[in-house]
Write an enzyme that holds these catalytic residues in place. Structure first.
Site, short mmCIF file in Angstrom:
data_model
loop_
_atom_site.label_atom_id
_atom_site.label_comp_id
_atom_site.label_asym_id
_atom_site.label_seq_id
_atom_site.Cartn_x
_atom_site.Cartn_y
_atom_site.Cartn_z
N TYR A 74 65.45 61.34 75.26
CA TYR A 74 65.82 60.59 74.08
C TYR A 74 65.51 59.34 73.89
O TYR A 74 65.16 58.93 73.04
CB TYR A 74 67.51 60.80 73.99
CG TYR A 74 67.89 60.70 72.66
CD1 TYR A 74 68.20 61.80 71.85
CD2 TYR A 74 68.49 59.22 72.40
CE1 TYR A 74 68.84 61.35 70.53
CE2 TYR A 74 69.07 58.96 71.38
CZ TYR A 74 69.36 59.85 70.18
OH TYR A 74 69.62 59.81 69.09
N PHE A 126 50.81 56.33 46.54
CA PHE A 126 50.80 57.70 46.60
C PHE A 126 52.05 58.31 46.13
O PHE A 126 53.12 57.51 46.02
CB PHE A 126 50.65 58.35 48.13
CG PHE A 126 50.73 59.64 48.31
CD1 PHE A 126 49.84 60.57 47.70
CD2 PHE A 126 51.71 60.35 49.02
CE1 PHE A 126 49.60 61.82 47.89
CE2 PHE A 126 51.83 61.81 48.98
CZ PHE A 126 50.77 62.42 48.57
N ASP A 127 52.33 59.34 45.61
CA ASP A 127 53.47 60.13 44.82
C ASP A 127 54.81 59.97 45.68
O ASP A 127 55.73 59.33 45.13
CB ASP A 127 53.15 61.39 44.49
CG ASP A 127 52.86 62.57 45.64
OD1 ASP A 127 53.03 62.02 46.69
OD2 ASP A 127 52.49 63.57 45.26
N ASP A 216 49.37 51.24 53.96
CA ASP A 216 49.69 52.43 53.73
C ASP A 216 48.34 53.24 54.54
O ASP A 216 47.37 53.28 53.71
CB ASP A 216 50.10 53.22 52.28
CG ASP A 216 50.13 54.62 52.56
OD1 ASP A 216 49.92 55.31 53.46
OD2 ASP A 216 50.76 55.47 51.40
N ALA A 218 47.36 56.09 56.11
CA ALA A 218 47.38 57.52 56.66
C ALA A 218 45.88 57.98 56.90
O ALA A 218 45.50 58.87 57.61
CB ALA A 218 47.83 58.38 55.44
#
Ligand code: F0G
Length: 460
Positions: A74, A126-127, A216, A218
């Site tokens: 964890y 982006f959306d 962003d 990606a």
């Protein structure tokens, strides 16, 4: 395409997943039951799935091997440490929070950074980014350069931000702007890259106005490879060097690792600055999970650490970008209007031009998506007035989006060039009967991000 013949894919296939072709009548029934929304189909009824390149790619044998070494602790997992090292090595950032996927990063980040009334400029959001900004009461502002809206072009960097408008926005004393986002590559206008020159100048402007700039990222590796291939001065630099140079210009990044992380699930939120990182803990822990796993299994972090190392290999990227360009060429040869140059992760078809008799408010890109599915079992996605149209706040009338695109996104290392040929052939059939294709109206929708779940019916 000619280049495509010169070499083969830099991998061979070790594990296969059967896919099956259905008949037209079955597909017609399925799409009707799905409310003419491709998202509502069962993947068993899809032959070639180009809905998204997100989380749909094939992992390497080294990634599968890494999965078995995943440490599921964890707190303080070994796999977290491996991921942190891979992030430092690839991005250069010291402070990283794992998240369950890109929008997890958006949720944490927007919650800590956006206040109601804030304006959030970027090249083109982006959306889901738009969704999270709106949910915090902010106003997303797309400032992509005008060339980014041209369909046919030979401009190498159509994801560039309009630097003048960026400066105008940041210097406008009436606006509250907490940060700027650069999306690389720019998904919403066709997977188009942003040049290093543009990012440098945007970064300079942000510094001058004391605003942080976040990526962003990606598809950062695809963006970096485009820079290597197209921008003067970068030919001899490695993709990783270019990525490091890119990230050094910003203050951190949000990443959906389902794309250039080469994994099926996961994401990252990274910071240059330790104080912002610590502030993010307040949101990361309640929203995503403890700071050393953030919604990811240890094994998924291990696979991502390996994926980040593989994705910057030039041979991989040359094949990847080559396949998208190949599909674009096949479609252009068949008279289908596509965004050029081809983007990094797929081909974007201009449905407004291809189906001119369908009014934009009857969703021509949606109609084309339905036709392509019925024709050949190929699933794309509408990125037009259903995904990005909005209501005029004054009149309540629907305002169509500037671009009316059907995106065919190519999963990584998943389909061969012969699959691409099937897609191209389907368009030969559709072109022969396109005058008879009609539009759609929405019969049910949600307030935010309606395109995922909206239901349609044919007009007339
Ligand atoms: N930013 C960009 C540029 C994206 O393309 C996506 C996702 C996200 C953020 C959100 O990431 O899906 O991991 O939560 N794009 C996918 C697509 C869904 O199909 O283009 P996510």
């Amino acid at each position: 395409m000619r280049r495509r013949d010169a070499y083969a894919e830099p991998f061979r296939i070790k594990s296969v997943e059967p896919i099956r072709m259905t008949d037209r009548e079955h597909r017609r029934k399925m799409i009707s039951e799905a409310g003419y929304n491709l998202f509502n189909l069962s993947s068993d009824d899809v032959y070639i799935d180009l809905l998204t390149d997100s989380g749909t790619g094939a992992m390497s044998d080294a990634q599968w091997a890494a999965m078995m070494t995943g440490d599921e602790a964890y707190a303080g997992s070994r796999s977290y440490v491996a991921l942190k090292e891979a992030v430092k090595d690839t991005f250069g950032y010291d402070f990283m929070l794992p998240v369950h996927q890109g929008r997890g990063a958006e949720k944490v980040f927007m919650a800590m950074m956006v206040k109601p009334g804030d304006t959030i400029p970027g090249n083109m959001h982006f959306d889901t980014t738009i969704g999270h900004i709106l949910l915090r009461g902010g106003r997303p502002l797309d400032l992509v350069a005008e060339k980014g809206y041209e369909i046919a072009s030979d401009d190498p960097f159509k994801g560039d931000i309009d630097l003048e408008r960026l400066e105008e926005t940041l210097s406008d004393g009436k606006l509250s702007v907490p940060f700027v986002i650069m999306t690389i590559t720019c998904n919403s206008n066709g997977g188009q890259p942003v040049s290093m020159r543009n990012m440098k100048m945007a970064s300079d402007i942000c510094r001058r106005y004391d605003k942080p700039m976040f990526f962003d990222c990606a598809r950062f590796a695809e963006n970096s490879c485009f820079i290597k291939m197209r921008e003067q001065g970068y030919k001899d630099k490695s993709v990783k060097e270019i990525a490091r140079e890119t990230f050094a210009l910003g203050d951190g990044c949000l990443m959906s690792s389902k794309k250039d992380g080469l994994v099926n699930i996961g994401g990252l939120l990274c910071f240059k600055d330790e104080s912002l990182y610590r502030k993010a803990w307040e949101y990361e822990i309640p929203f995503e999970g403890f700071i050393t796993y953030g919604g990811m299994a240890g094994r998924d972090m291990a696979a991502l650490a390996q994926g980040l190392r593989e994705v910057v290999e030039y041979e991989y990227l040359e094949d990847r970008l080559g396949q998208a360009a190949y599909l674009a060429d096949l479609l252009i040869e068949r008279g289908v209007p596509v965004i050029t140059p081809a983007g990094g992760h797929g081909v974007f078809i201009d449905a407004k031009e291809y189906l001119p008799s369908i009014p934009q408010l009857e969703f021509p890109a949606q109609a084309l998506g339905v036709e392509l599915y019925v024709e050949a079992g190929v699933r794309g996605v509408e990125l037009g007035s259903c995904a990005f149209g909005h209501k005029d706040p004054a009149t309540g009338a629907e305002v169509p989006h500037k671009l009316e695109l059907l995106r065919l996104a190519i999963p990584r290392r998943t389909y061969t060039d012969r699959h691409m040929m099937v897609v191209a052939r389907a368009f030969e059939e559709i072109s022969a009967r396109k005058a008879g294709i009609g539009g759609y109206r929405i019969v049910w929708q949600t307030e935010v991000l309606r395109h995922f779940t909206a239901r349609f019916e044919p007009v007339g």
